[in-house]
Design a protein around this motif. Sequence first.
Motif, PDB file in Angstrom:
ATOM      1  N   ALA A  79       1.044  -1.280  -0.028  1.00 48.89           N
ATOM      2  CA  ALA A  79       0.019   0.034  -0.134  1.00 48.89           C
ATOM      3  C   ALA A  79       0.880   1.280  -0.071  1.00 48.89           C
ATOM      4  CB  ALA A  79      -1.081  -0.026   1.186  1.00 48.89           C
ATOM      5  N   ALA A  80       1.890   1.121   0.793  1.00 49.55           N
ATOM      6  CA  ALA A  80       2.921   2.457   0.849  1.00 49.55           C
ATOM      7  C   ALA A  80       3.329   2.642  -0.545  1.00 49.55           C
ATOM      8  CB  ALA A  80       3.690   2.095   1.993  1.00 49.55           C
ATOM      9  N   GLN A  81       3.812   1.539  -1.187  1.00 54.03           N
ATOM     10  CA  GLN A  81       4.598   1.631  -2.449  1.00 54.03           C
ATOM     11  C   GLN A  81       3.583   2.303  -3.433  1.00 54.03           C
ATOM     12  OE1 GLN A  81       5.996  -2.457  -2.838  1.00 54.03           O
ATOM     13  NE2 GLN A  81       8.082  -1.737  -2.116  1.00 54.03           N
ATOM     14  N   ARG A  82       2.434   1.734  -3.567  1.00 53.22           N
ATOM     15  CA  ARG A  82       1.306   2.187  -4.501  1.00 53.22           C
ATOM     16  C   ARG A  82       1.100   3.737  -4.192  1.00 53.22           C
ATOM     17  NH1 ARG A  82      -1.143  -2.620  -3.108  1.00 53.22           N
ATOM     18  NH2 ARG A  82      -2.800  -1.432  -1.832  1.00 53.22           N
ATOM     19  N   LEU A  83       1.116   4.106  -2.845  1.00 48.50           N
ATOM     20  CA  LEU A  83       0.745   5.537  -2.662  1.00 48.50           C
ATOM     21  C   LEU A  83       2.077   6.578  -2.819  1.00 48.50           C
ATOM     22  CD1 LEU A  83      -1.151   7.401  -1.152  1.00 48.50           C
ATOM     23  CD2 LEU A  83      -0.108   6.718   0.998  1.00 48.50           C
ATOM     24  N   LEU A  84       3.076   6.080  -2.491  1.00 49.24           N
ATOM     25  CA  LEU A  84       4.436   6.922  -2.841  1.00 49.24           C
ATOM     26  C   LEU A  84       4.885   6.741  -4.150  1.00 49.24           C
ATOM     27  CD1 LEU A  84       6.232   6.457   0.355  1.00 49.24           C
ATOM     28  CD2 LEU A  84       4.654   8.370  -0.295  1.00 49.24           C
ATOM     29  N   GLY A  85       5.008   5.477  -4.733  1.00 51.42           N
ATOM     30  CA  GLY A  85       5.308   5.377  -6.153  1.00 51.42           C
ATOM     31  C   GLY A  85       6.692   5.422  -6.234  1.00 51.42           C
ATOM     32  N   GLY A  86       7.333   5.058  -7.436  1.00 48.95           N
ATOM     33  CA  GLY A  86       8.594   5.347  -7.990  1.00 48.95           C
ATOM     34  C   GLY A  86       8.874   6.741  -8.669  1.00 48.95           C
ATOM     35  N   SER A  87       7.947   7.235  -9.169  1.00 47.10           N
ATOM     36  CA  SER A  87       7.884   8.462  -9.997  1.00 47.10           C
ATOM     37  C   SER A  87       7.657   9.849  -9.356  1.00 47.10           C
ATOM     38  CB  SER A  87       7.179   8.397 -11.422  1.00 47.10           C
ATOM     39  OG  SER A  87       5.904   8.459 -11.190  1.00 47.10           O
ATOM     40  N   ARG A  88       7.274   9.607  -7.811  1.00 52.02           N
ATOM     41  CA  ARG A  88       6.536  10.755  -7.248  1.00 52.02           C
ATOM     42  C   ARG A  88       7.684  11.953  -7.248  1.00 52.02           C
ATOM     43  NH1 ARG A  88       8.653   7.298  -3.696  1.00 52.02           N
ATOM     44  NH2 ARG A  88      10.217   8.006  -2.278  1.00 52.02           N
ATOM     45  N   ASP A  89       8.725  12.131  -7.291  1.00 57.89           N
ATOM     46  CA  ASP A  89       9.627  12.995  -7.482  1.00 57.89           C
ATOM     47  C   ASP A  89       9.452  13.718  -8.736  1.00 57.89           C
ATOM     48  OD1 ASP A  89      11.002  11.013  -8.577  1.00 57.89           O
ATOM     49  OD2 ASP A  89      12.841  11.588  -7.765  1.00 57.89           O
ATOM     50  N   ARG A  90       9.049  12.938  -9.900  1.00 50.49           N
ATOM     51  CA  ARG A  90       9.079  13.631 -11.314  1.00 50.49           C
ATOM     52  C   ARG A  90       7.914  13.920 -11.589  1.00 50.49           C
ATOM     53  NH1 ARG A  90      12.078   9.063 -11.009  1.00 50.49           N
ATOM     54  NH2 ARG A  90      10.561   7.809 -12.000  1.00 50.49           N
ATOM     55  N   CYS A  91       6.825  13.065 -11.329  1.00 49.83           N
ATOM     56  CA  CYS A  91       5.636  13.254 -11.752  1.00 49.83           C
ATOM     57  C   CYS A  91       4.961  14.564 -11.712  1.00 49.83           C
ATOM     58  CB  CYS A  91       4.503  12.257 -10.685  1.00 49.83           C
ATOM     59  SG  CYS A  91       2.720  12.356 -11.372  1.00 49.83           S
TER      60      CYS A  91
ATOM     61  N   GLU B 219       2.410   4.079 -13.232  1.00 46.92           N
ATOM     62  CA  GLU B 219       1.996   3.964 -12.116  1.00 46.92           C
ATOM     63  C   GLU B 219       0.391   4.601 -12.236  1.00 46.92           C
ATOM     64  OE1 GLU B 219       4.856   4.807  -8.590  1.00 46.92           O
ATOM     65  OE2 GLU B 219       5.741   5.823 -10.301  1.00 46.92           O
ATOM     66  N   ASN B 220      -0.486   3.661 -11.970  1.00 49.68           N
ATOM     67  CA  ASN B 220      -1.906   4.306 -12.200  1.00 49.68           C
ATOM     68  C   ASN B 220      -2.857   3.968 -11.136  1.00 49.68           C
ATOM     69  OD1 ASN B 220      -2.023   1.500 -12.509  1.00 49.68           O
ATOM     70  ND2 ASN B 220      -2.875   1.287 -14.353  1.00 49.68           N
ATOM     71  N   ALA B 221      -2.424   3.607  -9.815  1.00 52.77           N
ATOM     72  CA  ALA B 221      -3.002   3.450  -8.609  1.00 52.77           C
ATOM     73  C   ALA B 221      -4.011   4.579  -8.210  1.00 52.77           C
ATOM     74  CB  ALA B 221      -2.081   3.062  -7.284  1.00 52.77           C
ATOM     75  N   PRO B 222      -5.140   4.603  -7.944  1.00 52.16           N
ATOM     76  CA  PRO B 222      -6.114   5.749  -7.614  1.00 52.16           C
ATOM     77  C   PRO B 222      -5.282   6.622  -6.671  1.00 52.16           C
ATOM     78  CG  PRO B 222      -7.448   3.970  -7.723  1.00 52.16           C
ATOM     79  CD  PRO B 222      -6.067   3.426  -7.655  1.00 52.16           C
ATOM     80  N   ALA B 223      -4.788   6.148  -5.657  1.00 51.79           N
ATOM     81  CA  ALA B 223      -4.294   7.031  -4.497  1.00 51.79           C
ATOM     82  C   ALA B 223      -3.090   7.706  -5.204  1.00 51.79           C
ATOM     83  CB  ALA B 223      -3.803   6.143  -3.513  1.00 51.79           C
ATOM     84  N   PHE B 224      -2.163   6.996  -5.927  1.00 51.64           N
ATOM     85  CA  PHE B 224      -1.091   7.798  -6.532  1.00 51.64           C
ATOM     86  C   PHE B 224      -1.468   9.016  -7.266  1.00 51.64           C
ATOM     87  CE2 PHE B 224       2.018   8.345  -9.854  1.00 51.64           C
ATOM     88  CZ  PHE B 224       3.084   8.620  -9.128  1.00 51.64           C
ATOM     89  N   VAL B 225      -2.452   8.784  -8.196  1.00 54.31           N
ATOM     90  CA  VAL B 225      -2.968   9.614  -9.147  1.00 54.31           C
ATOM     91  C   VAL B 225      -3.545  10.689  -8.316  1.00 54.31           C
ATOM     92  CG1 VAL B 225      -4.486  10.209 -10.845  1.00 54.31           C
ATOM     93  CG2 VAL B 225      -3.309   8.094 -10.843  1.00 54.31           C
ATOM     94  N   LEU B 226      -4.330  10.606  -7.191  1.00 53.00           N
ATOM     95  CA  LEU B 226      -5.085  11.596  -6.317  1.00 53.00           C
ATOM     96  C   LEU B 226      -3.888  12.540  -5.862  1.00 53.00           C
ATOM     97  CD1 LEU B 226      -7.400  12.949  -5.194  1.00 53.00           C
ATOM     98  CD2 LEU B 226      -7.094  11.528  -3.430  1.00 53.00           C
ATOM     99  N   ILE B 227      -2.614  11.787  -5.174  1.00 53.85           N
ATOM    100  CA  ILE B 227      -1.861  12.496  -4.297  1.00 53.85           C
ATOM    101  C   ILE B 227      -0.760  13.249  -5.113  1.00 53.85           C
ATOM    102  CG2 ILE B 227       0.071  12.263  -2.609  1.00 53.85           C
ATOM    103  CD1 ILE B 227      -1.936   9.988  -1.370  1.00 53.85           C
ATOM    104  N   TRP B 228      -0.423  12.688  -6.157  1.00 51.88           N
ATOM    105  CA  TRP B 228       0.838  13.443  -7.090  1.00 51.88           C
ATOM    106  C   TRP B 228       0.150  14.094  -8.167  1.00 51.88           C
ATOM    107  CZ3 TRP B 228       4.452  13.974  -3.858  1.00 51.88           C
ATOM    108  CH2 TRP B 228       4.593  13.020  -2.946  1.00 51.88           C
ATOM    109  N   TYR B 229      -0.959  13.947  -8.822  1.00 51.05           N
ATOM    110  CA  TYR B 229      -1.344  14.719  -9.934  1.00 51.05           C
ATOM    111  C   TYR B 229      -1.995  16.022  -9.605  1.00 51.05           C
ATOM    112  CZ  TYR B 229      -0.573  10.892 -13.325  1.00 51.05           C
ATOM    113  OH  TYR B 229      -0.152   9.775 -13.959  1.00 51.05           O
TER     114      TYR B 229
END
Length: 125
Positions: free
Chosen positions: A30-42, A94-104
């Motif tokens: 869950a933490a990996q989906r939330l933070l993702g690998g491209s959070r610094d670039r997105c 990375e298309n997890a809904p939490a990732f998209v919400l938090i980083w987009y």
Amino acid sequence: MARVRLAAGGTGGAGGGDGDLADGGAHGTAAQRLLGGSRDRCPIRIAAVSAPILAALFRAIRREAPTNLRRAGATLGLASGAAAAAVYALACTENAPAFVLIWYSPASALVTGVGAMLGQLLLRW
């Protein structure tokens, strides 16, 4: 090994789950989906993709003589941020809904704010 994970109910994806997210398979923890690998670039990439879109929208709307310049600029910023996020999502793995919400969302909010500030300067008539 990937087949064993899938047969046992693991979370391997099309690539077998190897190397997508460390130790979590294609979907990760869950933490990996939330933070993702491209959070610094997105957010930076979304903002960069939105810049030419925002410029084109400002050029197009300038002739329409908006009366509320800040609101018009913010609307253009929001539209360009949303369009850029949609374009970026096509290439992002990375298309997890939490990732998209938090980083987009921060990228779209940033472009909305820039649009509001630029609206006062560029949309005067």
